[in-house]
Design an enzyme around this catalytic site. Structure first.
Site, PDB file in Angstrom:
ATOM      1  N   HIS A   1      34.320  36.620  37.830  1.00  0.00           N
ATOM      2  CA  HIS A   1      33.278  37.201  38.660  1.00  0.00           C
ATOM      3  C   HIS A   1      33.351  36.576  40.047  1.00  0.00           C
ATOM      4  O   HIS A   1      33.596  35.380  40.184  1.00  0.00           O
ATOM      5  CB  HIS A   1      31.888  36.963  38.051  1.00  0.00           C
ATOM      6  CG  HIS A   1      30.835  37.854  38.608  1.00  0.00           C
ATOM      7  ND1 HIS A   1      30.204  37.601  39.806  1.00  0.00           N
ATOM      8  CD2 HIS A   1      30.303  39.018  38.135  1.00  0.00           C
ATOM      9  CE1 HIS A   1      29.327  38.565  40.054  1.00  0.00           C
ATOM     10  NE2 HIS A   1      29.366  39.434  39.061  1.00  0.00           N
TER      11      HIS A   1
ATOM     12  N   ASP B   1      30.423  42.541  31.798  1.00  0.00           N
ATOM     13  CA  ASP B   1      31.163  43.750  31.420  1.00  0.00           C
ATOM     14  C   ASP B   1      31.798  43.576  30.042  1.00  0.00           C
ATOM     15  O   ASP B   1      31.836  44.512  29.235  1.00  0.00           O
ATOM     16  CB  ASP B   1      32.249  44.049  32.454  1.00  0.00           C
ATOM     17  CG  ASP B   1      31.676  44.288  33.836  1.00  0.00           C
ATOM     18  OD1 ASP B   1      30.785  45.138  33.954  1.00  0.00           O
ATOM     19  OD2 ASP B   1      32.100  43.611  34.781  1.00  0.00           O
TER      20      ASP B   1
END
Length: 434
Positions: A331, A379
């Site tokens: 991320h 995700d």
């Protein structure tokens, strides 16, 4: 090492607090919490170095937008000062969406009826440290002054949205359907150009409900909440209470995330006074990119390749060999792990302990750690949730999109009230001008 508070750091740099926290999110400055857990502290040496260096003349100005919606921390985010990870454990999505749409909220109720929930206005200190989690006091959420209403869309609009989908391919991903539904719902709303806060919040309730209820029904809903109704559109299997709770938490966790790519696009649209449906369409168009909400679909496909844990190493190795990113890992903000994914994975693992999809997911995560590659993100957790539940392909993207409507409209409200067009400037690098 000497540490200074946010006000001192911002004054030394000559920037506003919002810019200071933008530096943190982009890795320009480090931050830690004070011993009292409420204040952010910054390295005096780093601040001084940045103050002396300044911004290089050749570097285009960084776009910084002041916002009271969401602050990003080291491993988590905060909705109007409230810890989003804690809200995900305790509150309905409808509650949190209303909290986001209320510029100066003060109360949240975990027990209020989501169909009519509202957050009454109150005073929130503008000078408070945005990284400091607040603890919203519990109340029944129904005091006068709230703007709650039913989370429903009219039957006629739903029929029109369903009819518009009849010519679409049966295997179309849900995210593509959501764009069609949004267009139809917008065309059928004569009040869509009313941009005051209460009207936008009412549009948000209608739009979220319409997006969910206009999708083809695959199973019988087990309740009236947005989470229960969305489950019935994404999964042919009936929802278990524990997995439905995980879906509810996912919606809360994904409701907003500061100025993500889709949110920035949505804010630009809102600054031009585009109506809320156009704002959401803009966000949906960006969300499907594989580097944004579409990453959950890539993680779904990765997980499907791993029929049993022993296949995890090969699945990762093939992507590394092709020079591809491994979807569901890493991320740009959370360098040491995405707290949203940790919370969601914990709820899924508690709901279905020993599930073979969880074992495959753990094997993938272990292989990534063995290669010293990035940690799992939200995700990946979404992909695990959809896999253990037996949801249809692309379900993760749809969950992400429905949730993020709340955030897009919260940011749109700020732009409508700000009343100025967001106009970025380019740093020209083309042929000489003649």
């Amino acid at each position: 090492m000497e540490w200074i508070d946010a006000a001192t750091a911002a004054e030394r740099l000559g920037v506003k607090p919002a810019t200071l926290y933008a530096y943190v999110s982009r890795g320009v400055l480090r931050r830690r919490h004070a011993d009292d857990g409420r204040r952010s502290l910054f390295s005096a040496e780093e601040v001084e170095r940045l103050a002396r260096r300044g911004r290089p003349r050749s570097q285009p100005p960084e776009l910084v937008i002041e916002s009271a919606v969401t602050a990003l921390g080291v491993d988590r985010h905060y909705y109007r000062g409230a810890d989003a990870l804690e809200l995900a454990r305790t509150h309905p999505f409808e509650t949190v969406a209303t909290w986001l749409w209320t510029p100066t909220p003060t109360t949240l109720s975990a027990s209020a009826d989501p169909a009519t929930l509202s957050c009454p206005p109150a005073t929130l200190s503008a000078s408070a440290d945005p990284a400091t989690p607040s603890r919203p006091p519990h109340s029944d959420g129904r005091e006068s002054g709230g703007d709650g209403g039913p989370w429903r869309c009219e039957e006629g609009a739903l029929r029109a949205a369903a009819e518009a989908q009849r010519a679409l391919p049966a295997d179309l991903l849900p995210l593509d359907r959501l764009q069609v539904i949004t267009t139809v719902l917008g065309a059928s709303d004569s009040l869509r150009f009313q941009l005051d806060r209460a009207s936008v919040a009412a549009t948000g309730r209608r739009l979220v409900a319409g997006l969910v209820d206009a999708l083809p029904e695959l199973s019988e809903p087990t309740g009236e909440t947005i989470a229960a109704r969305l489950w019935s559109r994404l999964c042919p299997n009936p929802a278990t209470p524990a997995l439905l709770d995980a879906l509810r938490a996912a919606l809360v966790l994904l409701a907003d995330h500061e100025l993500a790519a889709s949110t920035l696009a949505a804010r630009v649209a809102a600054s031009a006074k585009a109506d809320p449906y156009a704002v959401v369409l803009t966000g949906l168009g960006v969300l499907g990119g594989p580097l944004h909400g579409g990453a959950s679909y890539g993680a779904e496909r990765l997980l499907r390749e791993v029929a049993e844990p022993g296949q995890a190493a090969r699945a990762v190795a093939e992507r590394v060999r092709r020079g591809e990113r491994v979807p569901g890992f890493g991320h740009s903000v959370y360098k040491n792990g995405d707290g949203r994914g940790a919370v969601l994975l914990d709820l899924v693992e508690r709901a279905v302990p020993g599930n073979d999809r969880i074992a495959a997911a753990e094997a993938l995560a272990a292989e990534m750690r063995r290669r010293r590659l990035p940690e799992r993100n939200v995700d990946f957790a979404l992909a695990v949730l959809t896999a253990v539940a037996g949801m249809i392909p692309g379900a993760g993207e749809a969950i992400f999109a429905v949730a993020r409507v709340a955030g897009w409209l919260a940011h749109a409200i700020e732009e409508y009230e700000r009343g100025a067009l967001l106009r970025l400037r380019a740093s020209y690098t083309g042929p000489p001008i003649r």
